[in-house]
Every structure is written in structure tokens, then in C-alpha cells.
Design a protein around this motif. Structure first.
Motif, PDB file in Angstrom:
ATOM      1  N   ALA A 200       2.559  10.331  -2.312  1.00  0.00           N
ATOM      2  CA  ALA A 200       1.726   9.619  -1.349  1.00  0.00           C
ATOM      3  C   ALA A 200       1.680  10.354  -0.020  1.00  0.00           C
ATOM      4  CB  ALA A 200       2.243   8.192  -1.155  1.00  0.00           C
ATOM      5  N   PHE A 201       2.826  10.862   0.426  1.00  0.00           N
ATOM      6  CA  PHE A 201       2.823  11.563   1.706  1.00  0.00           C
ATOM      7  C   PHE A 201       2.019  12.853   1.617  1.00  0.00           C
ATOM      8  CE2 PHE A 201       4.561  11.625   5.930  1.00  0.00           C
ATOM      9  CZ  PHE A 201       4.366  12.933   6.318  1.00  0.00           C
ATOM     10  N   GLY A 352       0.474   0.038  -1.563  1.00  0.00           N
ATOM     11  CA  GLY A 352      -0.643   0.097  -2.496  1.00  0.00           C
ATOM     12  C   GLY A 352      -0.456   1.083  -3.625  1.00  0.00           C
ATOM     13  N   ALA A 353       0.632   1.855  -3.595  1.00  0.00           N
ATOM     14  CA  ALA A 353       0.880   2.853  -4.638  1.00  0.00           C
ATOM     15  C   ALA A 353       2.194   2.541  -5.336  1.00  0.00           C
ATOM     16  CB  ALA A 353       0.936   4.250  -4.025  1.00  0.00           C
ATOM     17  N   ALA A 376      -4.701   2.195  -1.253  1.00  0.00           N
ATOM     18  CA  ALA A 376      -3.354   2.724  -1.055  1.00  0.00           C
ATOM     19  C   ALA A 376      -3.391   3.755   0.064  1.00  0.00           C
ATOM     20  CB  ALA A 376      -2.829   3.363  -2.342  1.00  0.00           C
ATOM     21  N   GLY A 377      -2.299   3.804   0.804  1.00  0.00           N
ATOM     22  CA  GLY A 377      -2.194   4.774   1.889  1.00  0.00           C
ATOM     23  C   GLY A 377      -1.067   4.380   2.824  1.00  0.00           C
ATOM     24  N   PHE A 398      -1.818   0.038  12.364  1.00  0.00           N
ATOM     25  CA  PHE A 398      -2.955   0.527  11.588  1.00  0.00           C
ATOM     26  C   PHE A 398      -2.507   0.768  10.154  1.00  0.00           C
ATOM     27  CE2 PHE A 398      -0.892   4.448  12.955  1.00  0.00           C
ATOM     28  CZ  PHE A 398      -0.920   5.224  11.802  1.00  0.00           C
ATOM     29  N   TRP A 399      -3.489   0.769   9.268  1.00  0.00           N
ATOM     30  CA  TRP A 399      -3.293   1.192   7.881  1.00  0.00           C
ATOM     31  C   TRP A 399      -4.491   2.044   7.525  1.00  0.00           C
ATOM     32  CZ3 TRP A 399      -4.460  -1.956   2.886  1.00  0.00           C
ATOM     33  CH2 TRP A 399      -3.960  -1.263   1.765  1.00  0.00           C
ATOM     34  N   TRP A 400      -4.228   3.252   6.998  1.00  0.00           N
ATOM     35  CA  TRP A 400      -5.357   4.123   6.638  1.00  0.00           C
ATOM     36  C   TRP A 400      -5.335   4.441   5.144  1.00  0.00           C
ATOM     37  CZ3 TRP A 400      -4.068   8.282  10.879  1.00  0.00           C
ATOM     38  CH2 TRP A 400      -2.883   8.942  10.582  1.00  0.00           C
TER      39      TRP A 400
END
Length: 542
Positions: A200-201, A352-353, A376-377, A398-400
Motif C-alpha cells: 500500500a505504501f 480499505g486494503a 483504499a489508500g 484527509f484520506w486520499w
């Protein structure tokens, strides 16, 4: 020396001009201004900084980093060389660096203390915990300077790199390079939780799961637990760099758009602004915008037709980000904090992942122009660590999630569907942080889409937040194309200093630093700074 017009007290002639005032352009300008050159930076936006941008986009007093938020700038030489602390730049390094939260309520966390991270990994796999400690020791401690050598020096051809990297570690580093992102991670970790954390990163920094991207894994390991939050906002990176430029006699011009790079008899000699004014450059022009736009600005006729075609074929990333910024009465409270209390103290939070298969499915949908079935993020709540981002007692977050640029086949759909998408992102985020569903918690919101990314930063074409895809044909000396992979172009005196050059995007200042080295070498300027050595390794680390 800069020259002034008789009619106006404005400088029109310089030793060098930088096109674009992102942090890379400002870095290049700062090094060269401190070397004694008269340098001007020209930026189309009202405020210089590019991706180092902080704005009150929800409510007055609530400051949001609209692009970059997690920095490892102080891992490199630039802050110390330019004394950026003296110019007001400060970072906070949260003790809990990451949390990846899962749908089942569990979480895995990364700490500045590698042993604390191992304890979190051990809840899912004792083998993964031991692997983490070994990899951290190798790449974040023993080989830390080696990684800096990759970033802060000219990219080396693979044969030369192979000659310089000896011993077991050298072989291991070279072995990562042909791998996919997932292969590089999966060879080390057995639990899906640990695998998803790293994957994810890596996706968050714009990397796709394609062959040739595995080399980013050791680079990530060297910095994974060293992410910093810029005090007061990411814009303060640009303000500090701008201060260095001005202190050393440089000029920063904002709100002026460069419409053309002037070329005379095969040499770059200045720029023309959209209003017709011309600024001359006696020694160089360096472009902080992407390579395709640079070639267009300088005039395709000044380049070989085959090279123009290659540059125009430069690939942009296949995924972007859509960000929901919130002004909050209280910080997000994650359900997973019941499993691991450190979740609510984490700097970067991924949600989300849950597994690799789900990640692959999400990106398959993104590549089709769709919002994934499960967003997801990663995201953050900066006010947990720096209260100055919001009024007293309030918060910003925030969520991106990852997203396509061509939403439903047309980027204009981002504007048409704003309300719907805000509601969806908030609803999915609230599944992990239920207090965000409460009306009293959310005071204001703003959606920042892939289209908004491109509008604000013209070098982030198609919402490409790292200014181009990371694929083998666009890595190292191949970035943006081999003929321009050393920060120089075929036009004499014209250089590239932006993130379409090695090593790419993120707030590292490496492209700007490396371009300053190239320009200084060509102008026979002895650097006042100590250049970072090119990567080299033997079994003894010598």
C-alpha cells in the motif's frame, strides 16, 4: 549580474532562470544563488511551491496540505546545506509512523522504534517480525548512506552500477531491480497484513505492480520509519527555500506564466512570459516542469524529431489520488484502536486494503477508469502532532484513496460527481472511524480530485502526483528518456530540474539538487557544498 530596465525597477537579465517554482526548482536555484549566480525562479501560481502547498480550503483557520504531507527531506543533504532550519523549516517525527487498519478490526503499526514495530508484526507472524528487524538493520541503518547515494547523485548506467555494488548486499540490491513491487515484498513476508502494509505504501508513491519496480522496496525500507510532518504546513518547505534564494540575491517571480523558452543558435537564452515580457539568461535555463512540456516550451524544432517523439511518449501514472479534506471538531477515532491503541496515535493511516488480491482488483478497476468497489489508500490527521494546522481544539484530516484520472472515461466527471463522491468517501472512511459519520464532528469538507491536482501543478499531468510513471524505461538514467537522463538536454544551456528526472517525485529535493550539480559542473563552478558520493558498496561497506 542582473540588469534592470530604465522604465521599471525590475530585473530583466540573469545568469540563470528556473522555470517552475516547485521545491525542486527552488532547491536548484538556492544552490546556484549561493554559488554566486544571479538566478530567477518564475512560477505561474500566485504562491511558489508546487506540490509543497498548504491552503485553507475547507474553513478559515483550517490548514490543509493539498499535495504532499509525508516528507523525508531531512534524510538528504539539502536542509543542512541550505540551513533551512534557520529559514524557518521544522519537522515533527511522530513516534507511531504508520497504521494499516483492516476490516476485521485488527491493525499493524510501524514505529520509529523498530522493536515496537516488530512487536506489532509478531501479532500476525513471528517470522515477519524477525524479518523486519533484519531488513531495518540492513537498509535503515547499515546501508542508509548508500541509499542516499542512489538518490542524490547522477544516475549510473546498469553496468557501471553493477561494478560499484559488490558483495552480498550489492548482489541483493541489484537482484531487486527486475522484480515487480509485489515480488519484492512477498519474498520476505508471509502474512498478508505485513505484505499489504508495504504494498500500500509503495502504491501510494505512485508505483505500479510491474516488472522493474522492485528496487523501490529497499529504498522504502530505508525511510519507512522516518517520515516527518512539516510544522505549519508543507508550504513552509517552499517558504524556507524561497528565503534562501532571496538571501543570496536571487529573485522569485510568482503569478507569471512562462509561455516560451527562448533558444538562439541552439542555446537557451531566456524565457518569454505570457504577457510578452522577456527575461534573459546568460548562462542557463533549467526547467522544473516535466520533460514533454519543456520540449514544447523550447520549441520541438530545436530537437531531433525522433527525440521529440520519445519525449511525447513519456508515460504518466496509471493511477492518481482523490482526496477528501475535512475540518473536524475532533480527531478520527478508529475502531481498530481497540485492537492496538497506537492506531489513534499514528501519523499515516492506511485503510480499505485487506489483502493483495483486493489491491490488485482495485487497481484493475482504476485502470478501467472506475472508482474501485472498495476505496483504499492512506491519510492522516496532522493536528494530532501539530495543533497549528487548525484553530484551538479543532482538527484537520484527509484520506486520499487511489483513483483513476479518466473517471468513467472522462476527467470532467470529477467535477460533475463531486457531491456523490464526497458522500461515498466519507461513508467508507466512517466504517473505520465511526465518529466521522456524526454531523457534529465534520465542520467542513473539500474534495481534491485528480483533475484538481493537474490544475494546480501543470507538471502533474493526468493527476500524476509523482510526475510520471515509475517503469523500467523511465527509471534512473532512462528518466525521462536516455538522451535527457543526466539533467541536460540537447539544447545547450537547457537543463531539467524537476521530478520527470531521476529519482522522481516526493519531497526529497533530489532532482533539483542533482541538476544544480550538473549545472555547476558544466559552468566550472566549484561547489560550496560537499556533493553526495555516488553509490558504492563492498562487503566491508567501503
Amino acid at each position: 549580474m542582473p540588469r534592470q530596465t530604465q522604465q521599471e525597477d525590475t530585473v530583466t537579465g540573469f545568469d540563470g532562470i528556473i522555470v517552475g517554482g516547485g521545491h525542486n526548482g527552488l532547491t536548484c536555484a538556492a544552490y546556484l544563488a549561493k554559488a554566486g549566480l544571479s538566478v530567477a525562479v518564475v512560477d505561474r501560481n500566485a504562491v511558489a511551491g508546487g506540490g509543497c502547498s498548504t491552503e485553507e480550503i475547507t474553513l478559515p483557520g483550517f490548514k490543509h496540505n493539498t499535495h504532499s504531507n509525508y516528507h523525508f527531506l531531512e534524510e538528504g543533504p539539502v536542509p543542512a546545506d541550505l540551513e533551512l532550519r534557520r529559514h524557518g523549516l521544522r519537522y515533527i517525527y511522530p513516534e507511531v509512523q504508520h497504521a494499516t487498519v483492516f476490516q476485521d478490526g485488527r491493525a499493524i503499526t510501524v514505529h520509529r522504534d523498530p522493536k515496537r514495530t516488530a512487536e506489532s508484526f509478531a501479532r500476525f507472524s513471528k517470522a515477519d517480525a524477525a524479518t523486519w528487524l533484519d531488513l531495518y538493520h540492513t537498509y535503515a541503518e547499515v546501508a542508509r548512506d548508500l541509499v542516499n547515494g542512489f538518490l542524490y547523485s547522477r544516475p549510473l548506467p546498469p553496468p557501471e552500477l553493477a561494478q560499484r555494488l559488490k558483495g552480498a548486499l550489492g548482489a541483493e540490491l541489484l537482484g531487486y531491480m527486475p522484480m515487480t513491487l509485489y515480488q519484492a515484498v512477498d519474498r520476505h513476508f508471509e502474512s498478508e497484513q505485513a505484505r499489504v502494509l508495504f504494498k500500500a505504501f509503495l502504491h501510494a508513491i505512485s508505483i505500479e505492480n510491474v516488472p522493474g519496480t522492485g528496487g523501490f522496496f529497499p529504498r522504502l525500507l530505508s525511510r519507512l520509519a522516518r517520515l516527518g510532518l512539516p510544522v505549519g504546513g508543507a508550504a513552509n518547505v517552499a517558504r524556507a527555500l524561497e528565503s534562501v534564494v532571496r538571501e543570496n540575491g536571487g529573485t522569485v517571480i510568482t503569478g507569471r506564466h512562462v509561455s516560451r523558452i527562448l533558444v538562439d543558435e541552439g542555446r537557451a537564452c531566456g524565457v518569454e512570459l505570457a504577457d510578452g515580457e522577456r527575461l534573459t539568461a546568460d548562462l542557463f535555463v533549467a526547467s522544473g516542469v516535466d520533460a514533454p512540456q519543456t520540449v514544447r516550451l523550447a520549441g520541438p524544432a530545436n530537437f531531433d524529431a525522433g527525440l521529440v517523439a520519445k519525449v511525447e511518449a513519456y508515460k504518466w501514472t496509471a493511477h492518481s489520488l482523490v482526496t477528501l479534506h475535512l475540518a473536524l471538531d475532533e480527531a478520527p477515532r478508529y475502531t481498530a484502536a481497540e485492537y492496538d491503541a497506537d492506531v489513534d496515535r499514528a501519523f499515516l493511516v492506511v485503510l480499505g486494503a485487506d489483502d493483495s488480491e483486493g489491491l490488485l482488483r482495485s487497481f484493475d478497476q482504476i485502470h478501467q477508469g472506475l472508482l474501485p468497489d472498495r476505496l483504499a489508500g492512506n491519510g492522516a490527521c496532522p493536528t494530532l502532532f501539530d495543533p497549528s494546522y487548525a484553530p484551538a481544539g479543532k482538527h484537520v484530516a484527509f484520506w486520499w484513496p487511489w483513483a483513476p484520472y479518466d473517471l468513467g472515461g472522462d476527467p470532467a466527471n470529477w467535477d460533475e460527481r463531486r457531491t456523490e463522491i464526497v458522500e461515498r468517501i466519507r461513508a467508507e472512511w466512517s466504517r473505520y472511524a465511526p465518529n466521522l459519520a456524526e454531523a457534529r464532528t465534520v465542520l467542513g469538507s473539500r474534495l481534491f480530485t485528480p483533475l484538481d491536482i493537474e490544475r494546480h501543478c501543470i507538471n502533474m499531468v493526468r493527476g500524476s502526483h509523482h510526475v510520471g510513471a515509475y517503469e523500467p524505461q523511465q527509471l534512473g538514467g532512462n528518466r525521462p528518456v536516455p538522451e535527457m537522463g543526466q539533467y541536460r538536454t540537447p539544447v545547450a544551456g537547457l537543463y531539467l530540474c524537476g521530478a520527470s528526472s531521476h529519482p522522481g517525485g516526493s519531497v526529497s529535493a533530489a532532482p533539483g539538487y542533482n541538476a544544480a550539480n550538473a549545472i555547476a559542473a558544466d559552468l566550472d563552478i566549484t561547489p560550496w557544498w560537499t556533493p553526495v558520493p555516488a553509490p558504492e558498496w563492498s562487503d566491508t561497506g567501503e
